[in-house]
Scaffold this active site. Sequence first.
Site, PDB file in Angstrom:
ATOM      1  N   ASP A  10      19.675  37.318 -12.520  1.00 54.10           N
ATOM      2  CA  ASP A  10      18.494  38.177 -12.911  1.00 54.10           C
ATOM      3  C   ASP A  10      17.766  39.129 -12.049  1.00 54.10           C
ATOM      4  O   ASP A  10      17.829  39.363 -11.611  1.00 54.10           O
ATOM      5  CB  ASP A  10      17.505  36.964 -12.898  1.00 54.10           C
ATOM      6  CG  ASP A  10      15.717  37.280 -13.004  1.00 54.10           C
ATOM      7  OD1 ASP A  10      16.089  36.362 -14.554  1.00 54.10           O
ATOM      8  OD2 ASP A  10      15.138  37.689 -12.800  1.00 54.10           O
ATOM      9  N   CYS A  34       0.784  -1.642  -0.215  1.00 50.69           N
ATOM     10  CA  CYS A  34       0.226  -0.162  -0.120  1.00 50.69           C
ATOM     11  C   CYS A  34       0.596   1.661  -0.182  1.00 50.69           C
ATOM     12  O   CYS A  34       2.271   1.000   0.720  1.00 50.69           O
ATOM     13  CB  CYS A  34      -0.842  -0.251   0.813  1.00 50.69           C
ATOM     14  SG  CYS A  34      -1.538  -1.254   1.385  1.00 50.69           S
TER      15      CYS A  34
END
Length: 501
Positions: free
Chosen positions: A451, A34
């Site tokens: 940037d 599971c």
Amino acid sequence: MHTDRERCVRAVQSKDARFDGWFFTAVLTTGIYCRPSCPAVPPKPQNMVFHASAAACQQAGFRACKRCRPDTSPGSPEWNRRADLVARAMRLIADGVVDRDGVPGLAARLGYSTRQVERQLLAELGAGPLALARAQRAQTARLLVETTGLPMADVAFAAGFSSVRTFNDTVREVFALSPSELRARVPHKDQAKDRAPAPGPGAPATGGTLQLRLPFRAPLNPDNLFGHLAATGVPGVEEWRDGAFRRTLRLPYGHAVVALTPHPDHIGCRLTLTDLRDLTVATSRCRRMLDLDADPVAVDDQLRTDPLLAPLVDKAPGRRVPRTVDEAEFAVRAVLGQQVSTAAARTHAARLVTAYGDPVEDPEGGLTHLFPSPEALAEADPESLAMPRTRRTTFTTLVRHLAEGTLHLGPESDWPETRARLLALPGFGPWTVDVIAMRALGDPDAFLPTDLGIRRAAQELGLPSTPAALTARAAAWRPWRAYAVQYLWATDSHPINFLPV
């Protein structure tokens, strides 16, 4: 993770969905495995054993749980965070390399011997490349059985099995049901809505349209993710239509058109494939583009340790890094976007698409082409490119290396080595290399201190705004600096930060 028994037991007992895909719980008394968040009553701790992969559970003789369907859980975030041999191998297996080229082909892409690859995968995951690819084929087969009306023989070959007998045996072993029984379990109302029709008599079962649900770990903030993809979309290849991001995909056996729609608990995925054998690869690349296997809790917890970033994270947690379905395509687009606006970059890319892209049909929208391959772009006349001479040299050098195979930007890329190769090319500075590392290679720690948007955000927040000082401050954000970039970019009003209306 699976070796920390105490932590795994706590996760299973609390049904913590954050750990789905990190490990799998095999139950000795029932013979099933599971996901940690399985809704069934948790087994006694002494009856639990833990494995790192579904393939390892299957090799140990366990069957997939019919309630929690562990085969459909999100992938482990480990493979997107790391660049070692095992992580690179897992990314290639997800991209279908073992099914197409076998284990020798996988090893060749990685630059290691077959024996070394198998040994390392077995040591960390408890399963070799063939078993891992087999588990992936079983999941693809289940998807086709449950969502299409294709004959089982066509499902078998589309999922990558070499024979119908192997397909039947694998499905029975993994799911404890025959393919026909799997199909019969689908509710009647879902059959009409989700199943692609079977081909008519005598028609080849080559392509089809599928409706999928792509799971992810919550939270997920779709704003910058879909906003970025839509705002930078190349006309003819990408578009935002009716609440979905749509684009064309170049795939090993053909091409596809995909529509991706954000929902609170999943991403809706409508795939139209010319060849169903590309289903696994197309799904894997869409998940990678949307960064769906990330662990947002780990990312956000780390970034919250900086008091200046914490308010941004708390305001909109779960930001992802918008990535790509084609690394070479993104590198080309990064060069086109050097020192120009987003609109200008889209215009340059659209011209290349019209001139060198492969035409496709899209009856649902305005998509017209596949993005040109490096081989097609390498044949372009440099004088026809409307860009400065220095950037033209950068462009032609890049596409030549990509076309000749002397530069590889695929899932197998070694991040430090690829950075060094890119920096050695003319016209490639730190910004271009880092944006390719962040969005094409998938490096979660790529950072863009030069940037302009990052420097503006840093100044506004009171962070150091010079590249050197900001890089020093960002050391505390590692290994998730690419996610910090998303939060810093989000302080701006640029369209990339907003979900299109």
